[in-house]
Design a protein around this motif. Sequence first.
Motif, PDB file in Angstrom:
ATOM      1  N   SER A 195      54.270 -20.921  28.640  1.00 20.70           N
ATOM      2  CA  SER A 195      54.062 -19.626  27.840  1.00 20.70           C
ATOM      3  C   SER A 195      52.557 -19.068  28.459  1.00 20.70           C
ATOM      4  O   SER A 195      51.979 -18.317  28.641  1.00 20.70           O
ATOM      5  N   CYS A 196      51.669 -20.541  29.538  1.00 18.08           N
ATOM      6  CA  CYS A 196      50.903 -20.053  30.129  1.00 18.08           C
ATOM      7  C   CYS A 196      51.567 -18.870  31.803  1.00 18.08           C
ATOM      8  O   CYS A 196      50.907 -17.795  31.853  1.00 18.08           O
ATOM      9  N   LEU A 197      52.736 -19.054  31.824  1.00 19.02           N
ATOM     10  CA  LEU A 197      52.817 -17.312  32.780  1.00 19.02           C
ATOM     11  C   LEU A 197      53.786 -16.621  32.030  1.00 19.02           C
ATOM     12  O   LEU A 197      52.683 -15.047  32.534  1.00 19.02           O
ATOM     13  N   VAL A 198      54.016 -16.379  31.051  1.00 16.57           N
ATOM     14  CA  VAL A 198      54.301 -14.846  30.059  1.00 16.57           C
ATOM     15  C   VAL A 198      52.916 -14.485  29.606  1.00 16.57           C
ATOM     16  O   VAL A 198      52.412 -13.300  30.172  1.00 16.57           O
ATOM     17  N   CYS A 199      51.814 -15.185  29.467  1.00 11.56           N
ATOM     18  CA  CYS A 199      50.564 -14.954  29.027  1.00 11.56           C
ATOM     19  C   CYS A 199      49.711 -14.177  30.101  1.00 11.56           C
ATOM     20  O   CYS A 199      48.673 -13.215  30.098  1.00 11.56           O
ATOM     21  N   SER A 200      49.698 -14.976  31.063  1.00 13.50           N
ATOM     22  CA  SER A 200      49.157 -14.849  32.794  1.00 13.50           C
ATOM     23  C   SER A 200      49.363 -13.033  33.199  1.00 13.50           C
ATOM     24  O   SER A 200      48.727 -11.891  33.445  1.00 13.50           O
ATOM     25  N   VAL A 201      50.608 -12.731  33.006  1.00 11.60           N
ATOM     26  CA  VAL A 201      51.562 -11.637  33.569  1.00 11.60           C
ATOM     27  C   VAL A 201      50.647 -10.357  32.186  1.00 11.60           C
ATOM     28  O   VAL A 201      50.460  -9.701  32.396  1.00 11.60           O
ATOM     29  N   SER A 202      50.901 -10.986  30.431  1.00 10.51           N
ATOM     30  CA  SER A 202      50.574  -9.802  30.191  1.00 10.51           C
ATOM     31  C   SER A 202      49.249  -9.211  30.715  1.00 10.51           C
ATOM     32  O   SER A 202      48.682  -8.101  30.355  1.00 10.51           O
ATOM     33  N   LEU A 203      48.334 -10.218  30.610  1.00 11.39           N
ATOM     34  CA  LEU A 203      46.548  -9.858  30.774  1.00 11.39           C
ATOM     35  C   LEU A 203      46.935  -9.495  31.818  1.00 11.39           C
ATOM     36  O   LEU A 203      45.595  -8.391  32.185  1.00 11.39           O
ATOM     37  N   LEU A 204      47.155  -9.424  32.816  1.00 10.37           N
ATOM     38  CA  LEU A 204      47.264  -9.176  34.058  1.00 10.37           C
ATOM     39  C   LEU A 204      47.597  -7.378  33.622  1.00 10.37           C
ATOM     40  O   LEU A 204      46.771  -6.451  34.179  1.00 10.37           O
ATOM     41  N   LEU A 205      48.369  -7.113  33.456  1.00 10.68           N
ATOM     42  CA  LEU A 205      49.329  -5.749  32.472  1.00 10.68           C
ATOM     43  C   LEU A 205      47.984  -5.028  32.223  1.00 10.68           C
ATOM     44  O   LEU A 205      47.850  -3.981  32.326  1.00 10.68           O
ATOM     45  N   LEU A 206      47.590  -6.412  31.041  1.00  8.01           N
ATOM     46  CA  LEU A 206      46.378  -5.166  30.417  1.00  8.01           C
ATOM     47  C   LEU A 206      44.760  -5.433  31.394  1.00  8.01           C
ATOM     48  O   LEU A 206      44.187  -3.806  30.724  1.00  8.01           O
ATOM     49  N   GLY A 207      44.504  -5.924  32.549  1.00  9.73           N
ATOM     50  CA  GLY A 207      43.798  -5.223  33.132  1.00  9.73           C
ATOM     51  C   GLY A 207      44.049  -4.156  34.164  1.00  9.73           C
ATOM     52  O   GLY A 207      43.059  -3.734  34.073  1.00  9.73           O
ATOM     53  N   VAL A 208      45.130  -3.923  35.004  1.00  8.33           N
ATOM     54  CA  VAL A 208      45.751  -2.678  35.202  1.00  8.33           C
ATOM     55  C   VAL A 208      45.435  -1.644  34.307  1.00  8.33           C
ATOM     56  O   VAL A 208      44.790  -0.519  34.867  1.00  8.33           O
ATOM     57  N   TYR A 209      46.211  -1.420  33.105  1.00  8.84           N
ATOM     58  CA  TYR A 209      45.058  -0.554  32.593  1.00  8.84           C
ATOM     59  C   TYR A 209      44.467  -0.112  31.684  1.00  8.84           C
ATOM     60  O   TYR A 209      43.814   1.004  32.231  1.00  8.84           O
ATOM     61  N   PHE A 210      43.525  -1.181  31.746  1.00 10.32           N
ATOM     62  CA  PHE A 210      41.782  -1.084  31.587  1.00 10.32           C
ATOM     63  C   PHE A 210      40.966   0.095  32.979  1.00 10.32           C
ATOM     64  O   PHE A 210      40.454   0.586  33.394  1.00 10.32           O
ATOM     65  N   LEU A 211      41.351  -1.093  34.148  1.00 10.53           N
ATOM     66  CA  LEU A 211      41.004  -0.342  35.615  1.00 10.53           C
ATOM     67  C   LEU A 211      41.626   1.513  35.659  1.00 10.53           C
ATOM     68  O   LEU A 211      41.065   1.585  36.261  1.00 10.53           O
ATOM     69  N   LEU A 212      42.930   1.550  35.842  1.00  9.56           N
ATOM     70  CA  LEU A 212      43.188   3.160  35.642  1.00  9.56           C
ATOM     71  C   LEU A 212      42.028   3.575  34.804  1.00  9.56           C
ATOM     72  O   LEU A 212      41.465   4.989  34.763  1.00  9.56           O
ATOM     73  N   THR A 243      32.809  -7.788  29.779  1.00  6.94           N
ATOM     74  CA  THR A 243      32.699  -6.477  29.464  1.00  6.94           C
ATOM     75  C   THR A 243      31.491  -5.413  30.253  1.00  6.94           C
ATOM     76  O   THR A 243      32.803  -4.411  31.300  1.00  6.94           O
ATOM     77  N   GLU A 244      30.535  -5.656  30.272  1.00  7.88           N
ATOM     78  CA  GLU A 244      30.121  -4.317  30.817  1.00  7.88           C
ATOM     79  C   GLU A 244      29.248  -4.987  32.187  1.00  7.88           C
ATOM     80  O   GLU A 244      29.263  -3.742  33.032  1.00  7.88           O
ATOM     81  N   VAL A 245      29.068  -6.122  32.714  1.00  8.59           N
ATOM     82  CA  VAL A 245      28.977  -6.751  34.413  1.00  8.59           C
ATOM     83  C   VAL A 245      30.400  -6.352  34.918  1.00  8.59           C
ATOM     84  O   VAL A 245      30.415  -5.713  35.803  1.00  8.59           O
ATOM     85  N   ILE A 246      31.798  -7.196  34.516  1.00  8.29           N
ATOM     86  CA  ILE A 246      32.413  -6.939  35.131  1.00  8.29           C
ATOM     87  C   ILE A 246      33.716  -5.274  34.528  1.00  8.29           C
ATOM     88  O   ILE A 246      34.591  -5.862  35.250  1.00  8.29           O
ATOM     89  N   GLY A 247      33.365  -5.049  33.584  1.00  5.46           N
ATOM     90  CA  GLY A 247      34.641  -4.203  33.154  1.00  5.46           C
ATOM     91  C   GLY A 247      35.988  -5.282  32.066  1.00  5.46           C
ATOM     92  O   GLY A 247      35.768  -6.083  32.638  1.00  5.46           O
ATOM     93  N   GLU A 248      36.015  -4.760  30.844  1.00 10.20           N
ATOM     94  CA  GLU A 248      37.589  -5.058  30.746  1.00 10.20           C
ATOM     95  C   GLU A 248      38.394  -5.407  31.969  1.00 10.20           C
ATOM     96  O   GLU A 248      39.424  -6.465  31.058  1.00 10.20           O
ATOM     97  N   GLN A 249      38.978  -5.055  33.015  1.00 15.21           N
ATOM     98  CA  GLN A 249      39.909  -4.548  33.582  1.00 15.21           C
ATOM     99  C   GLN A 249      39.849  -6.581  34.139  1.00 15.21           C
ATOM    100  O   GLN A 249      40.311  -7.692  34.143  1.00 15.21           O
ATOM    101  N   GLY A 250      38.008  -6.970  34.595  1.00 12.51           N
ATOM    102  CA  GLY A 250      37.837  -7.742  34.803  1.00 12.51           C
ATOM    103  C   GLY A 250      37.925  -9.694  34.227  1.00 12.51           C
ATOM    104  O   GLY A 250      38.009 -10.419  34.743  1.00 12.51           O
ATOM    105  N   VAL A 251      37.612  -9.354  32.764  1.00 10.61           N
ATOM    106  CA  VAL A 251      38.066  -9.857  32.024  1.00 10.61           C
ATOM    107  C   VAL A 251      38.785 -10.860  31.794  1.00 10.61           C
ATOM    108  O   VAL A 251      39.386 -11.475  31.605  1.00 10.61           O
ATOM    109  N   PHE A 252      39.715  -9.868  31.580  1.00 13.27           N
ATOM    110  CA  PHE A 252      41.602 -10.036  31.515  1.00 13.27           C
ATOM    111  C   PHE A 252      42.449 -11.153  32.402  1.00 13.27           C
ATOM    112  O   PHE A 252      42.755 -11.354  32.833  1.00 13.27           O
ATOM    113  N   TRP A 253      41.607 -10.087  33.912  1.00 17.05           N
ATOM    114  CA  TRP A 253      42.038 -10.725  35.229  1.00 17.05           C
ATOM    115  C   TRP A 253      41.630 -12.695  35.148  1.00 17.05           C
ATOM    116  O   TRP A 253      42.473 -12.956  34.973  1.00 17.05           O
ATOM    117  N   THR A 254      40.209 -12.206  34.281  1.00 16.37           N
ATOM    118  CA  THR A 254      39.566 -13.849  34.429  1.00 16.37           C
ATOM    119  C   THR A 254      40.777 -14.575  33.545  1.00 16.37           C
ATOM    120  O   THR A 254      41.163 -15.662  33.796  1.00 16.37           O
TER     121      THR A 254
END
Length: 479
Positions: free
Chosen positions: A315-332, A403-414
């Motif tokens: 479960s942890c590994l699947v969640c990690s991949v999903s959150l990293l992809l969500l962070g990529v979306y917000f980075l773009l 969200t204001e300091v490191i952006g949505e992508q930083g939050v989800f990568w954390t």
Amino acid sequence: MVTCAVLAGLTHVVVGITLGLPGVILPRLTDPTHQDLFLNTSQVALFGSLLHVGAMAGSLMGGILNIYLGQRVTLLLAIPSCLVLWLSMSFTSAVWVLQLLRALLGITQGFIGTASTNYLAEVTQSEIRGRLMSFLDIGRQSGILLVFVVGCFDLTWREVMLVCGCVTTVPTFIGLLFLPNSPRWLVTRGRVKEAHDALIFLRGPHYDSKLELQSIVDHFNNDTVNKTSTMKQMKQMREPNVLYRLMFMAILTVLAQFTGNVSIVTYVVPIFQAANSTLNSYGSAVSIAGLRVAGTLVFMLVVERVGRRVLMVTSCLVCSVSLLLLGVYFLLQNTGIDVSNLGWLPLISLLVYMPFVVAIQALLSILRSEIFSTSVRAIAVSTMYVVLYISMFTVAQTFPIMTEVIGEQGVFWTYGSSCLLLALMTTVLLPETRGLTLEEVDDTFRYGKKIVLTIPCPLNEASQLRLSPGASASVSTVT
């Protein structure tokens, strides 16, 4: 036992509604065009996190009530209090009163969390404990789904509170009146005859309740002292073995909250609005909540087949991949790249993430109730719930700031990194507890999974060893 599990699950419907409420009413409370209460940014953060401040206090007080009154009576006190607070919130005319009532509602949530978890762990049999305890998470996720569905209708935030508060509390309270107290709690109070009657009620008249009762009584009596008071339980918690379990569970609890579960539920509609998704925000929230319920149902079916460790790591590994992809979306999106063709990605990422993150929370809920012995369970689990709610408060309070300091992508990568750390700790340190009684789990943590004994005896002399349940031993003989 199934009836007990269902009714305990209903108490967590109340908890789920409380958790999910900000996700659907904050857009109404932050709309300056509405002629009603208005919350600014700091007040929004408080509204999302004050619940957890109250829950910290409720967990501590609930632990003390669990010792002296028992889990069932504690729940019978908490549920009517929830109804009174829901009604008061729906008619309040001041922001500070709304915030205060939200914190008080958190206190009742602390009562419910500790009492229902301990109660269900203590009344269920080891073979199906994980499956039946999943009813708590099914109830909590159903509560989140209910409040999200109600939020889709054209109702004011006051009407949402009235509907959700009244629908869930009354039937739950009535059902609890017919349940027995926990047999293990009754043993700690010296009420062995009542404990036997409770076991007969829970297991049926044809089950050998005397054998299980004797095992419970013996294990309780074999502890260093009978911990029948708060001070005695707190004194035992200073023992190295108990401290290790407390620290281990505390670290797992903190890491689990930084997987993003609380902040995503609390700010689900604002998250979709920030993502500029082409999909309806409220409809997406309902889809996510529905998948949380479905994920918990699947978890209930597989938890006693697969085991705790494998489920947690996967479960942890699947969640990690999903959150990293969500962070990529917000980075773009935040770097000015056109993401209109990827409007589906936030929803898909969260749809994959949700059933697995609820599995993480469900597993930790089971582990919190399993790894502590009966003699300290009330105070130890209450302490873990304090850690839980401190973590939930921190996550809910810091999400807008991060969200204001490191952006949505930083939050989800954390959050994704926290998932990886949680998987690593589980792999290295967590023993498997599936299928063990609570007494056997205690012995596993107390003595380890393998005991090596060297016994001097004649080479051909038969020897009998008395081992703790769940432990294996290798024996060497010395002539």
